[in-house]
Design a protein around this motif. Sequence first.
Motif, PDB file in Angstrom:
ATOM      1  N   HIS A  18      12.361  10.911  -5.787  1.00  0.00           N
ATOM      2  CA  HIS A  18      12.108  10.139  -4.285  1.00  0.00           C
ATOM      3  C   HIS A  18      12.804   9.547  -3.773  1.00  0.00           C
ATOM      4  O   HIS A  18      14.029   9.797  -3.731  1.00  0.00           O
ATOM      5  CB  HIS A  18      10.932   7.976  -4.841  1.00  0.00           C
ATOM      6  CG  HIS A  18      10.717   7.112  -3.976  1.00  0.00           C
ATOM      7  ND1 HIS A  18      10.984   6.840  -2.411  1.00  0.00           N
ATOM      8  CD2 HIS A  18       9.670   7.390  -3.889  1.00  0.00           C
ATOM      9  CE1 HIS A  18      10.409   6.897  -2.435  1.00  0.00           C
ATOM     10  NE2 HIS A  18       9.171   6.896  -2.298  1.00  0.00           N
TER      11      HIS A  18
ATOM     12  N   ASN B  60      13.949   7.433  -1.418  1.00  0.00           N
ATOM     13  CA  ASN B  60      14.797   5.994  -1.614  1.00  0.00           C
ATOM     14  C   ASN B  60      16.067   5.757  -2.039  1.00  0.00           C
ATOM     15  O   ASN B  60      16.124   5.947  -3.539  1.00  0.00           O
ATOM     16  CB  ASN B  60      13.803   4.572  -2.317  1.00  0.00           C
ATOM     17  CG  ASN B  60      13.990   3.506  -2.230  1.00  0.00           C
ATOM     18  OD1 ASN B  60      15.280   3.294  -2.736  1.00  0.00           O
ATOM     19  ND2 ASN B  60      13.175   2.758  -1.850  1.00  0.00           N
TER      20      ASN B  60
ATOM     21  N   HIS C  93      10.213   2.308   4.506  1.00  0.00           N
ATOM     22  CA  HIS C  93       9.742   2.387   3.731  1.00  0.00           C
ATOM     23  C   HIS C  93       8.683   4.055   3.502  1.00  0.00           C
ATOM     24  O   HIS C  93       7.336   4.366   2.526  1.00  0.00           O
ATOM     25  CB  HIS C  93       9.012   1.836   3.698  1.00  0.00           C
ATOM     26  CG  HIS C  93       8.954   0.112   3.742  1.00  0.00           C
ATOM     27  ND1 HIS C  93       9.992  -0.971   2.296  1.00  0.00           N
ATOM     28  CD2 HIS C  93       9.335  -0.621   4.372  1.00  0.00           C
ATOM     29  CE1 HIS C  93      10.545  -1.968   2.361  1.00  0.00           C
ATOM     30  NE2 HIS C  93      10.158  -1.901   4.293  1.00  0.00           N
TER      31      HIS C  93
ATOM     32  N   ASP D 244       7.277   7.257   1.886  1.00  0.00           N
ATOM     33  CA  ASP D 244       7.325   7.959   0.927  1.00  0.00           C
ATOM     34  C   ASP D 244       7.884   9.259   0.703  1.00  0.00           C
ATOM     35  O   ASP D 244       7.010  10.080  -0.495  1.00  0.00           O
ATOM     36  CB  ASP D 244       5.976   7.429   0.602  1.00  0.00           C
ATOM     37  CG  ASP D 244       5.604   7.909  -1.360  1.00  0.00           C
ATOM     38  OD1 ASP D 244       6.029   7.667  -1.903  1.00  0.00           O
ATOM     39  OD2 ASP D 244       3.959   8.562  -1.210  1.00  0.00           O
TER      40      ASP D 244
ATOM     41  N   PRO E 298       4.947   5.134   4.507  1.00  0.00           N
ATOM     42  CA  PRO E 298       5.030   5.068   3.477  1.00  0.00           C
ATOM     43  C   PRO E 298       3.280   4.876   2.718  1.00  0.00           C
ATOM     44  O   PRO E 298       1.874   5.254   3.799  1.00  0.00           O
ATOM     45  CB  PRO E 298       5.269   3.467   4.198  1.00  0.00           C
ATOM     46  CG  PRO E 298       5.554   3.774   5.475  1.00  0.00           C
ATOM     47  CD  PRO E 298       5.759   5.189   5.725  1.00  0.00           C
ATOM     48  N   LEU E 299       3.575   4.003   1.982  1.00  0.00           N
ATOM     49  CA  LEU E 299       2.154   5.057   0.659  1.00  0.00           C
ATOM     50  C   LEU E 299       0.790   3.559   1.609  1.00  0.00           C
ATOM     51  O   LEU E 299       0.100   4.144   1.991  1.00  0.00           O
ATOM     52  CB  LEU E 299       2.872   3.874  -0.151  1.00  0.00           C
ATOM     53  CG  LEU E 299       3.158   4.453  -0.981  1.00  0.00           C
ATOM     54  CD1 LEU E 299       3.040   4.116  -2.583  1.00  0.00           C
ATOM     55  CD2 LEU E 299       2.594   5.461  -1.625  1.00  0.00           C
TER      56      LEU E 299
ATOM     57  N   ALA F 233      -1.924   5.932  -0.153  1.00  0.00           N
ATOM     58  CA  ALA F 233      -1.720   5.832  -1.187  1.00  0.00           C
ATOM     59  C   ALA F 233      -2.929   6.398  -1.829  1.00  0.00           C
ATOM     60  O   ALA F 233      -2.756   6.781  -2.686  1.00  0.00           O
ATOM     61  CB  ALA F 233      -1.537   4.581  -1.525  1.00  0.00           C
TER      62      ALA F 233
ATOM     63  N   LYS G 249      -2.774   9.852  -2.684  1.00  0.00           N
ATOM     64  CA  LYS G 249      -1.869  10.373  -3.361  1.00  0.00           C
ATOM     65  C   LYS G 249      -2.516  10.024  -4.559  1.00  0.00           C
ATOM     66  O   LYS G 249      -2.447  11.335  -5.287  1.00  0.00           O
ATOM     67  CB  LYS G 249      -1.024   9.995  -2.980  1.00  0.00           C
ATOM     68  CG  LYS G 249       0.141  10.390  -2.608  1.00  0.00           C
ATOM     69  CD  LYS G 249       1.723   9.343  -3.046  1.00  0.00           C
ATOM     70  CE  LYS G 249       2.621   9.841  -4.152  1.00  0.00           C
ATOM     71  NZ  LYS G 249       3.740   9.434  -3.595  1.00  0.00           N
TER      72      LYS G 249
END
Length: 357
Positions: A108, A110, A170, A172, A297-298, A323, A326
Amino acid sequence: MVAPCPTSMMVRTKKTKGMGIPTIDLSLERSKLSELVVKACEEYGFFKVVNHSVPKEVISRLEEEGTEFFSKTSSEKSQAGPANPFGYGCRNIGPNGDMGHLEYLLLHTNPLSISERSKTIANDPTKFSCAVNDYIEAAKGLTCEILDLVAEGLWVQDKFSLSNLIRDVHSDSLLRINQYPPVALKGNKNWDTSKLEAHQLQNQNNNNNNNNNNIGFGEHSDPQILTIMRSNNVDGLQISTHDGLWIPVPPDPNEFFVMVGDALQVLTNGRFVSVRHRVLTNTTKARMSMMYFAAPPLNWWITPLPKMVTPHNPSQYKPFTWAQYKQAAYSLRLGDTRLDLFKIQRQQDTPLASASP
Ligand SMILES: C=C1C[C@]23C[C@@]1(O)CC[C@H]2[C@@]12CC[C@H](O)[C@@](C)(C(=O)O1)[C@H]2[C@@H]3C(=O)O
Ligand SMILES: O=C(O)CCC(=O)C(=O)O
Ligand SMILES: [Fe+2]
């Protein structure tokens, strides 16, 4: 042969086994550039960019880290695994039984997650995470530049509307480093696939069930918005054209390749189609690729840009969060066309419906 065209008009197409991969020179004038980027996304969902501003040193530092990691023993590497989904993976791709001739690190983007993972990956975790973070920042910059060109080329009012999806802290987005070991082809040692034409390769490899010995990464599209790919000088990547022909992509370690993902297909309401691609193993050399998958972001929604929806082209997709998409992707096999789950079926799409009285 293609007649040389003036640089100001190019999607420069270099001939590769009879087919051209669009090559876009990022130093061209902006309005022309945005037109060319849109054209390449429409025609192939794939192109190469040259004259990018990613420093060579950023690329080589990540490549060195990858080489150092993959040259460790299996038991050392397994400390960074299994990939569920992040970490070190070997031959297994995803959770549903897909396999390939490869090993990989999936991370990831992040920075906190990278710093934690680095401890199980590298002897010098700080050096590893710096190389990874610098590469991610550079790949993100290039992705934003390309998405802004897409927005301009599509005449979208807010020219940052696409790049804002991946700029968020944020986001992803993911980084994947793949290593494909050389695989000697079974049976005939003189059987050199690099000498085959695209259509012969297609015939040879479409029937993956019979002999998938040379499949490094099976056919699929990437779920995200855009993928930025860079590899060492070893071939293997192929893309599928809209009419289903497989085209080998000649490697270029100094440049980047761009792939349209499923989410960009939705954002453009089907004007761009995500590119199906696969990797065949090389018989003598190891291929290493670095993939940056740009995602929002998710909890952000993916819906067609308002500009792409008209009475004549109503929205083709049900709204979904990243999300949700995914989750769908991870419940399916690698090669599945997961966007089908989110398509809005309209009456005129089904020939039987319009034919019935
Ligand atoms: C089989 C799978 C692996 C994958 C998740 C999936 O269920 C279907 C999509 C696959 C893919 C392809 C592009 C990227 O390499 C990847 C990281 C992604 O986001 O979607 C992989 C997933 C994976 O390897 O975890
Ligand atoms: O290694 C490559 O060139 C492509 C890999 C790929 O398609 C992926 O990681 O999703
Ligand atoms: Fe991919």
